[in-house]
Design an enzyme around this catalytic site. Structure first.
Site: not given
Ligand code: THU
Length: 163
Positions: A62, A64, A73, A75, A112, A115
C-alpha cells in the site's frame, strides 16, 4: 418475492505450514512486500504477491498519501503493475497479508471491495481463476479458489465493453 442465498466457500488452514510449498512461498513474498509499504498514516503495512503463469512473482504494497484518497491498496498496486508490464500473462494466485505498527493482526487480511472488483476484472479477462491466499500476523490462513467467489453479484456490464 423470493429470497436467494449466495454462498461463498473459503478453505481455512490452522497454519501456513499446512499449505503447499508454492503457496507458502507466495505468502512469504507478501510478508516481504509489506516491508516496503508506505503507510505513515494508518501504520497498516499491507503486502501482496502475485504469481504469474510463468512462475514470475510480482510484489505490491500500500502506498498512502497525505491527501488520503490519493493512496492505493497493495493488491491494486500489484495487479496494475502486472497488467501494465506483463499483459497477456495470466495471474495464477495472489497472497495478501499485513503488519500493523499498533496492534497484532489476529485474523486473515481480506481484500477491500475496490480491490476485489479490480482483481475480478483481471480474472474475467484471463478466463482463469485466481487463487486468493489471505493471512494475518497470527491465526489461520484463508484460501479462496477464485476472486469471483469473494464478490458475488459483482458489477459486470458487458454493454460497456467496446464491441
Ligand atoms: N489496504 C490495502 O492495502 N489493501 C486492502 O485490501 C485494504 C486496505 C490499505 C489501505 C490503507 O493504506 C491501509 O491499508 C489502511 O486502510
Amino acid at each position: 418475492m423470493k429470497k436467494n442465498k449466495y454462498l461463498i466457500e473459503i478453505e481455512e488452514f490452522d497454519s501456513i505450514n499446512e499449505l503447499s510449498a508454492e503457496d507458502q512461498h507466495l505468502l512469504n513474498q507478501a510478508i516481504a512486500a509489506s516491508e516496503n509499504a508506505y503507510a505513515p498514516y494508518s501504520n497498516y503495512h499491507v503486502g501482496a504477491a502475485l504469481r504469474l503463469d510463468d512462475g514470475k512473482i510480482i510484489l505490491g504494497n500500500n502506498q498512502e498519501n497525505v491527501a488520503y484518497p490519493s493512496g492505493l491498496c497493495a493488491e491494486r498496486v500489484a495487479f496494475f503493475h502486472a497488467n501494465s508490464n506483463y499483459p497477456g500473462k495470466a495471474i495464477e494466485a495472489v497472497a495478501i497479508t499485513a503488519k500493523s505498527k499498533t496492534f497484532v493482526i489476529q485474523k486473515p487480511v481480506t481484500p477491500c471491495g475496490s480491490c476485489r472488483q479490480v482483481m475480478a476484472e483481471t480474472e474475467n479477462i484471463q478466463k482463469r481463476k485466481i487463487r486468493v491466499l489471505m493471512m494475518g500476523e497470527k491465526g489461520s490462513v484463508f484460501v479462496s479458489e477464485s476472486v469471483e467467489s469473494l464478490l458475488p453479484l459483482m458489477f459486470q456490464a458487458e454493454e460497456l465493453k467496446i464491441k
